[in-house]
Design a protein around this motif. Structure first.
Motif, mmCIF file in Angstrom:
data_model
loop_
_atom_site.group_PDB
_atom_site.id
_atom_site.type_symbol
_atom_site.label_atom_id
_atom_site.label_comp_id
_atom_site.label_asym_id
_atom_site.label_seq_id
_atom_site.Cartn_x
_atom_site.Cartn_y
_atom_site.Cartn_z
ATOM 1 N N ALA A 239 60.472 52.948 -3.998
ATOM 2 C CA ALA A 239 60.656 52.036 -5.126
ATOM 3 C C ALA A 239 59.547 52.209 -6.157
ATOM 4 O O ALA A 239 59.804 52.245 -7.371
ATOM 5 C CB ALA A 239 60.709 50.590 -4.635
ATOM 6 N N GLU A 240 58.312 52.348 -5.687
ATOM 7 C CA GLU A 240 57.194 52.570 -6.608
ATOM 8 C C GLU A 240 57.349 53.893 -7.351
ATOM 9 O O GLU A 240 57.034 53.977 -8.544
ATOM 10 C CB GLU A 240 55.868 52.539 -5.858
ATOM 11 C CG GLU A 240 55.398 51.146 -5.531
ATOM 12 C CD GLU A 240 53.916 51.105 -5.213
ATOM 13 O OE1 GLU A 240 53.389 52.052 -4.593
ATOM 14 O OE2 GLU A 240 53.287 50.100 -5.596
ATOM 15 N N ALA B 234 64.534 51.411 -8.874
ATOM 16 C CA ALA B 234 63.344 50.715 -8.357
ATOM 17 C C ALA B 234 63.691 49.282 -7.979
ATOM 18 O O ALA B 234 63.327 48.821 -6.888
ATOM 19 C CB ALA B 234 62.226 50.745 -9.388
ATOM 20 N N ALA B 235 64.402 48.594 -8.850
ATOM 21 C CA ALA B 235 64.767 47.192 -8.584
ATOM 22 C C ALA B 235 65.626 47.083 -7.332
ATOM 23 O O ALA B 235 65.438 46.169 -6.519
ATOM 24 C CB ALA B 235 65.501 46.601 -9.780
ATOM 25 N N ALA B 236 66.553 48.029 -7.152
ATOM 26 C CA ALA B 236 67.422 47.999 -5.973
ATOM 27 C C ALA B 236 66.611 48.208 -4.694
ATOM 28 O O ALA B 236 66.833 47.525 -3.685
ATOM 29 C CB ALA B 236 68.516 49.062 -6.092
ATOM 30 N N LYS B 237 65.662 49.133 -4.731
ATOM 31 C CA LYS B 237 64.830 49.384 -3.547
ATOM 32 C C LYS B 237 63.896 48.206 -3.272
ATOM 33 O O LYS B 237 63.713 47.799 -2.127
ATOM 34 C CB LYS B 237 64.021 50.677 -3.701
ATOM 35 C CG LYS B 237 64.813 51.928 -3.470
ATOM 36 C CD LYS B 237 65.222 52.028 -2.016
ATOM 37 C CE LYS B 237 66.049 53.267 -1.771
ATOM 38 N NZ LYS B 237 66.618 53.275 -0.426
ATOM 39 N N PHE B 238 63.273 47.657 -4.328
ATOM 40 C CA PHE B 238 62.416 46.483 -4.135
ATOM 41 C C PHE B 238 63.213 45.335 -3.533
ATOM 42 O O PHE B 238 62.737 44.634 -2.633
ATOM 43 C CB PHE B 238 61.759 46.040 -5.446
ATOM 44 C CG PHE B 238 60.581 46.879 -5.876
ATOM 45 C CD1 PHE B 238 59.576 47.223 -4.981
ATOM 46 C CD2 PHE B 238 60.459 47.309 -7.190
ATOM 47 C CE1 PHE B 238 58.477 47.986 -5.366
ATOM 48 C CE2 PHE B 238 59.375 48.067 -7.595
ATOM 49 C CZ PHE B 238 58.382 48.407 -6.691
ATOM 50 N N VAL C 170 63.831 46.108 0.201
ATOM 51 C CA VAL C 170 62.608 45.951 1.001
ATOM 52 C C VAL C 170 62.239 44.472 1.140
ATOM 53 O O VAL C 170 61.820 44.039 2.212
ATOM 54 C CB VAL C 170 61.447 46.755 0.381
ATOM 55 C CG1 VAL C 170 60.137 46.476 1.105
ATOM 56 C CG2 VAL C 170 61.757 48.249 0.404
ATOM 57 N N SER C 171 62.425 43.699 0.093
ATOM 58 C CA SER C 171 62.018 42.286 0.131
ATOM 59 C C SER C 171 62.812 41.471 1.146
ATOM 60 O O SER C 171 62.391 40.382 1.517
ATOM 61 C CB SER C 171 62.151 41.658 -1.254
ATOM 62 O OG SER C 171 63.509 41.485 -1.609
ATOM 63 N N LYS C 172 63.899 42.008 1.625
ATOM 64 C CA LYS C 172 64.728 41.299 2.602
ATOM 65 C C LYS C 172 64.355 41.616 4.048
ATOM 66 O O LYS C 172 64.937 41.063 4.981
ATOM 67 C CB LYS C 172 66.196 41.634 2.358
ATOM 68 C CG LYS C 172 66.690 41.079 1.041
ATOM 69 C CD LYS C 172 68.106 41.493 0.748
ATOM 70 C CE LYS C 172 68.531 40.917 -0.606
ATOM 71 N NZ LYS C 172 69.779 41.483 -1.086
ATOM 72 N N ALA C 173 63.374 42.497 4.251
ATOM 73 C CA ALA C 173 62.948 42.858 5.605
ATOM 74 C C ALA C 173 62.363 41.632 6.298
ATOM 75 O O ALA C 173 61.693 40.806 5.673
ATOM 76 C CB ALA C 173 61.921 43.985 5.560
ATOM 77 N N THR C 174 62.599 41.519 7.595
ATOM 78 C CA THR C 174 62.166 40.322 8.323
ATOM 79 C C THR C 174 61.247 40.599 9.517
ATOM 80 O O THR C 174 60.652 39.662 10.044
ATOM 81 C CB THR C 174 63.395 39.546 8.835
ATOM 82 O OG1 THR C 174 64.160 40.402 9.688
ATOM 83 C CG2 THR C 174 64.251 39.058 7.673
ATOM 84 N N GLU C 175 61.156 41.828 9.969
ATOM 85 C CA GLU C 175 60.299 42.125 11.111
ATOM 86 C C GLU C 175 58.834 41.936 10.728
ATOM 87 O O GLU C 175 58.450 42.246 9.594
ATOM 88 C CB GLU C 175 60.526 43.559 11.596
ATOM 89 C CG GLU C 175 61.895 43.799 12.193
ATOM 90 C CD GLU C 175 62.130 43.034 13.478
ATOM 91 O OE1 GLU C 175 61.145 42.747 14.201
ATOM 92 O OE2 GLU C 175 63.293 42.718 13.759
ATOM 93 N N LYS D 161 56.974 40.680 -4.941
ATOM 94 C CA LYS D 161 56.134 40.424 -6.113
ATOM 95 C C LYS D 161 56.636 41.169 -7.347
ATOM 96 O O LYS D 161 56.256 40.832 -8.465
ATOM 97 C CB LYS D 161 54.676 40.795 -5.819
ATOM 98 C CG LYS D 161 54.034 39.847 -4.828
ATOM 99 C CD LYS D 161 52.528 40.020 -4.744
ATOM 100 C CE LYS D 161 52.117 41.259 -4.020
ATOM 101 N NZ LYS D 161 50.669 41.373 -3.820
ATOM 102 N N ASN D 162 57.492 42.152 -7.160
ATOM 103 C CA ASN D 162 58.065 42.920 -8.274
ATOM 104 C C ASN D 162 59.396 42.355 -8.742
ATOM 105 O O ASN D 162 60.071 42.987 -9.550
ATOM 106 C CB ASN D 162 58.257 44.379 -7.851
ATOM 107 C CG ASN D 162 56.943 45.104 -7.705
ATOM 108 O OD1 ASN D 162 56.300 45.415 -8.686
ATOM 109 N ND2 ASN D 162 56.526 45.327 -6.471
ATOM 110 N N GLN D 163 59.785 41.206 -8.225
ATOM 111 C CA GLN D 163 61.083 40.632 -8.558
ATOM 112 C C GLN D 163 60.929 39.293 -9.259
ATOM 113 O O GLN D 163 59.928 38.590 -9.072
ATOM 114 C CB GLN D 163 61.911 40.428 -7.284
ATOM 115 C CG GLN D 163 62.219 41.720 -6.563
ATOM 116 C CD GLN D 163 63.026 41.445 -5.312
ATOM 117 O OE1 GLN D 163 62.559 40.756 -4.427
ATOM 118 N NE2 GLN D 163 64.231 41.983 -5.282
#
Length: 139
Positions: A22-23, A34-38, A41-46, A58-60
């Motif tokens: 994404a970066e 980038a927005a799609a990847k961010f 990733v932001s939905k990861a829960t582990e 933080k990028n959203q």
């Protein structure tokens, strides 16, 4: 290469790898990718993904620092519990350490990262701890 015969999917499809992707998209001006990847990733829960999920969030639009601080602290507790119950103790202490640093508990997080070196290396926890300690020193 021989090590790729079993596939690299588990490595390439991690929150960490996707955050860096994404970066890269963002640096190349590919904002939609980038927005799609961010977002992904932001939905990861582990617990071991939470630092990357937090950085991506933080990028959203709509980033809520209080919500994320609570998630980071819950991840610390889960990582600590896993370190007592799991064979990969070093990995879970590394995870707790980086989560503590992200949550503003720098001194304790760095101490946990240094503790990792006294335990067997698993899931590259020694390397990742060195990287995290170096980044903490540069802040």
């Amino acid at each position: 290469l021989a090590f790729t015969r079993d596939g690299l999917e588990p490595i390439l499809n991690t929150a960490r790898a996707n955050y860096f992707l994404a970066e890269a998209y963002a640096a190349c001006g590919q904002r939609t990718e980038a927005a799609a990847k961010f977002d992904q990733v932001s939905k990861a829960t582990e617990p071991f993904d939470l630092v990357w999920a937090w950085e991506a969030a933080k990028n959203q639009d709509g980033y809520d620092p209080t919500k994320w601080m609570n998630r980071l602290k819950a991840g610390i507790l889960q990582a600590e519990a896993n370190s007592r119950l799991n064979a990969s103790q070093g990995w879970w202490i590394y995870t707790a350490g980086v989560l503590r640093i992200a949550a503003g508990q720098e001194e304790q997080g760095q101490a946990e990262l240094r503790e990792v070196f006294f335990l067997p290396d698993s899931r590259m926890c020694h390397h990742l701890s060195r990287v995290a300690l170096a980044e903490a020193i540069l802040r």
